[in-house]
Design a protein around this motif. Sequence first.
Motif, PDB file in Angstrom:
ATOM      1  N   TYR A 144       0.844  -1.200   0.000  1.00 38.84           N
ATOM      2  CA  TYR A 144       0.000   0.000   0.000  1.00 38.84           C
ATOM      3  C   TYR A 144       0.881   1.252   0.000  1.00 38.84           C
ATOM      4  N   ALA A 145       1.853   1.284   0.881  1.00 37.98           N
ATOM      5  CA  ALA A 145       2.755   2.439   0.960  1.00 37.98           C
ATOM      6  C   ALA A 145       3.561   2.596  -0.326  1.00 37.98           C
ATOM      7  N   LEU A 146       4.037   1.486  -0.881  1.00 40.89           N
ATOM      8  CA  LEU A 146       4.816   1.546  -2.114  1.00 40.89           C
ATOM      9  C   LEU A 146       4.002   2.121  -3.273  1.00 40.89           C
ATOM     10  N   ASN A 147       2.752   1.734  -3.363  1.00 40.67           N
ATOM     11  CA  ASN A 147       1.906   2.265  -4.436  1.00 40.67           C
ATOM     12  C   ASN A 147       1.699   3.768  -4.290  1.00 40.67           C
ATOM     13  N   HIS A 148       1.526   4.232  -3.075  1.00 43.66           N
ATOM     14  CA  HIS A 148       1.367   5.671  -2.855  1.00 43.66           C
ATOM     15  C   HIS A 148       2.662   6.425  -3.134  1.00 43.66           C
ATOM     16  N   LEU A 149       3.773   5.866  -2.706  1.00 40.59           N
ATOM     17  CA  LEU A 149       5.057   6.502  -2.976  1.00 40.59           C
ATOM     18  C   LEU A 149       5.339   6.527  -4.477  1.00 40.59           C
ATOM     19  N   ASP A 150       5.001   5.442  -5.167  1.00 43.47           N
ATOM     20  CA  ASP A 150       5.195   5.387  -6.614  1.00 43.47           C
ATOM     21  C   ASP A 150       4.364   6.462  -7.313  1.00 43.47           C
ATOM     22  N   ALA A 151       3.137   6.640  -6.861  1.00 48.15           N
ATOM     23  CA  ALA A 151       2.293   7.689  -7.448  1.00 48.15           C
ATOM     24  C   ALA A 151       2.927   9.065  -7.220  1.00 48.15           C
ATOM     25  N   ASP A 152       3.477   9.281  -6.033  1.00 49.81           N
ATOM     26  CA  ASP A 152       4.161  10.550  -5.750  1.00 49.81           C
ATOM     27  C   ASP A 152       5.357  10.745  -6.681  1.00 49.81           C
ATOM     28  N   VAL A 153       6.146   9.698  -6.881  1.00 53.62           N
ATOM     29  CA  VAL A 153       7.334   9.793  -7.741  1.00 53.62           C
ATOM     30  C   VAL A 153       6.917  10.117  -9.176  1.00 53.62           C
ATOM     31  N   ARG A 154       5.852   9.468  -9.657  1.00 52.24           N
ATOM     32  CA  ARG A 154       5.372   9.763 -11.010  1.00 52.24           C
ATOM     33  C   ARG A 154       4.866  11.197 -11.096  1.00 52.24           C
ATOM     34  N   TRP A 155       4.169  11.665 -10.044  1.00 54.25           N
ATOM     35  CA  TRP A 155       3.691  13.049 -10.023  1.00 54.25           C
ATOM     36  C   TRP A 155       4.874  14.012 -10.044  1.00 54.25           C
ATOM     37  N   MET A 156       5.928  13.703  -9.293  1.00 50.86           N
ATOM     38  CA  MET A 156       7.109  14.570  -9.268  1.00 50.86           C
ATOM     39  C   MET A 156       7.746  14.660 -10.653  1.00 50.86           C
ATOM     40  N   ALA A 157       7.807  13.543 -11.375  1.00 46.27           N
ATOM     41  CA  ALA A 157       8.385  13.554 -12.722  1.00 46.27           C
ATOM     42  C   ALA A 157       7.553  14.435 -13.653  1.00 46.27           C
ATOM     43  N   THR A 158       6.247  14.314 -13.575  1.00 51.82           N
ATOM     44  CA  THR A 158       5.358  15.144 -14.391  1.00 51.82           C
ATOM     45  C   THR A 158       5.511  16.613 -14.034  1.00 51.82           C
ATOM     46  N   THR A 159       5.558  16.899 -12.745  1.00 49.90           N
ATOM     47  CA  THR A 159       5.698  18.281 -12.285  1.00 49.90           C
ATOM     48  C   THR A 159       7.023  18.872 -12.751  1.00 49.90           C
ATOM     49  N   ALA A 160       8.081  18.082 -12.704  1.00 50.04           N
ATOM     50  CA  ALA A 160       9.398  18.571 -13.133  1.00 50.04           C
ATOM     51  C   ALA A 160       9.369  19.022 -14.595  1.00 50.04           C
ATOM     52  N   THR A 161       8.591  18.318 -15.424  1.00 50.26           N
ATOM     53  CA  THR A 161       8.523  18.717 -16.842  1.00 50.26           C
ATOM     54  C   THR A 161       7.676  19.962 -17.046  1.00 50.26           C
ATOM     55  N   ARG A 162       6.895  20.340 -16.032  1.00 47.77           N
ATOM     56  CA  ARG A 162       5.993  21.484 -16.148  1.00 47.77           C
ATOM     57  C   ARG A 162       6.424  22.675 -15.282  1.00 47.77           C
ATOM     58  N   LEU A 163       7.629  22.635 -14.753  1.00 43.73           N
ATOM     59  CA  LEU A 163       8.062  23.688 -13.834  1.00 43.73           C
ATOM     60  C   LEU A 163       8.085  25.079 -14.455  1.00 43.73           C
ATOM     61  N   ALA A 164       8.492  25.192 -15.706  1.00 40.91           N
ATOM     62  CA  ALA A 164       8.547  26.524 -16.329  1.00 40.91           C
ATOM     63  C   ALA A 164       7.151  27.134 -16.407  1.00 40.91           C
ATOM     64  N   THR A 165       6.158  26.322 -16.770  1.00 40.55           N
ATOM     65  CA  THR A 165       4.784  26.809 -16.850  1.00 40.55           C
ATOM     66  C   THR A 165       4.269  27.156 -15.460  1.00 40.55           C
ATOM     67  N   LEU A 166       4.536  26.294 -14.483  1.00 41.53           N
ATOM     68  CA  LEU A 166       4.098  26.560 -13.112  1.00 41.53           C
ATOM     69  C   LEU A 166       4.741  27.827 -12.580  1.00 41.53           C
ATOM     70  N   THR A 167       6.015  28.001 -12.859  1.00 42.08           N
ATOM     71  CA  THR A 167       6.730  29.202 -12.396  1.00 42.08           C
ATOM     72  C   THR A 167       6.082  30.454 -12.964  1.00 42.08           C
ATOM     73  N   ALA A 168       5.694  30.421 -14.231  1.00 41.33           N
ATOM     74  CA  ALA A 168       5.038  31.579 -14.847  1.00 41.33           C
ATOM     75  C   ALA A 168       3.685  31.855 -14.191  1.00 41.33           C
ATOM     76  N   GLU A 169       2.945  30.803 -13.827  1.00 44.08           N
ATOM     77  CA  GLU A 169       1.643  30.980 -13.194  1.00 44.08           C
ATOM     78  C   GLU A 169       1.763  31.496 -11.755  1.00 44.08           C
ATOM     79  N   VAL A 170       2.787  31.031 -11.058  1.00 40.95           N
ATOM     80  CA  VAL A 170       2.938  31.349  -9.637  1.00 40.95           C
ATOM     81  C   VAL A 170       3.645  32.686  -9.433  1.00 40.95           C
ATOM     82  N   GLN A 171       4.367  33.126 -10.421  1.00 45.87           N
ATOM     83  CA  GLN A 171       5.186  34.331 -10.317  1.00 45.87           C
ATOM     84  C   GLN A 171       4.370  35.495  -9.751  1.00 45.87           C
ATOM     85  N   PRO A 172       4.907  36.126  -8.718  1.00 48.19           N
ATOM     86  CA  PRO A 172       4.204  37.277  -8.135  1.00 48.19           C
ATOM     87  C   PRO A 172       4.034  38.385  -9.151  1.00 48.19           C
ATOM     88  N   THR A 173       2.905  39.094  -9.053  1.00 50.18           N
ATOM     89  CA  THR A 173       2.645  40.188  -9.997  1.00 50.18           C
ATOM     90  C   THR A 173       3.229  41.485  -9.497  1.00 50.18           C
TER      91      THR A 173
END
Length: 185
Positions: free
Chosen positions: A156-185
């Motif tokens: 159970y724990a391994l499956n949740h950790l694996d999902a987190d790792v996959r989410w981190m990989a996806t997030t890493a590929t989207r960091l530039a877009t996220l940075t633009a959205e989060v950037q203070p105005t």
Amino acid sequence: MSIRHVLLGLLAGGSNHGYELKRRYDELFPQARPLAYGQVYTTLQRLVRDELAAVEGTDSDGGPERTLYRSTDEGARELARWAGETAPPAPFVTNEIFAKVVTSILVAAAAGGDRTTDAATYLQAQRAAHMARMHELTQLKTTHGAGLSTVLSADYALNHLDADVRWMATTATRLATLTAEVQPT
């Protein structure tokens, strides 16, 4: 996890005292948050107060006196009701990892640093921590004599950790877009 219901479940097998209930909890839920003795006894007192459990007596077995608890008929009905309920998916997902990615972008922006690099560095470090924990759990599962409760809990724990790792990989590929959205105005 509902500790009161887990303790009622443990009492379904017969009368027992708090020390033994804690031992069985640790044995059956090895990957769960540790249960303190104080929490066991406080929960047992509440179960007695709510008439879901009752004090059956005391024993000592040559050691200190221990109070024996048993489930009541009302406790058995409550346990059956709870066990039959479908656990609802969480309506809101609070993800500390995501919060730290966004926060690292904000902190880097405030300091004039490279927002994407700071977030990527954090994700790499978090991934390494997840991978180390996954390795520990995999070793735990393959340890000679690991019981089925341990194996299933680790799975159970391994499956949740694996999902987190996959989410981190996806997030890493989207960091530039996220940075633009989060950037203070």
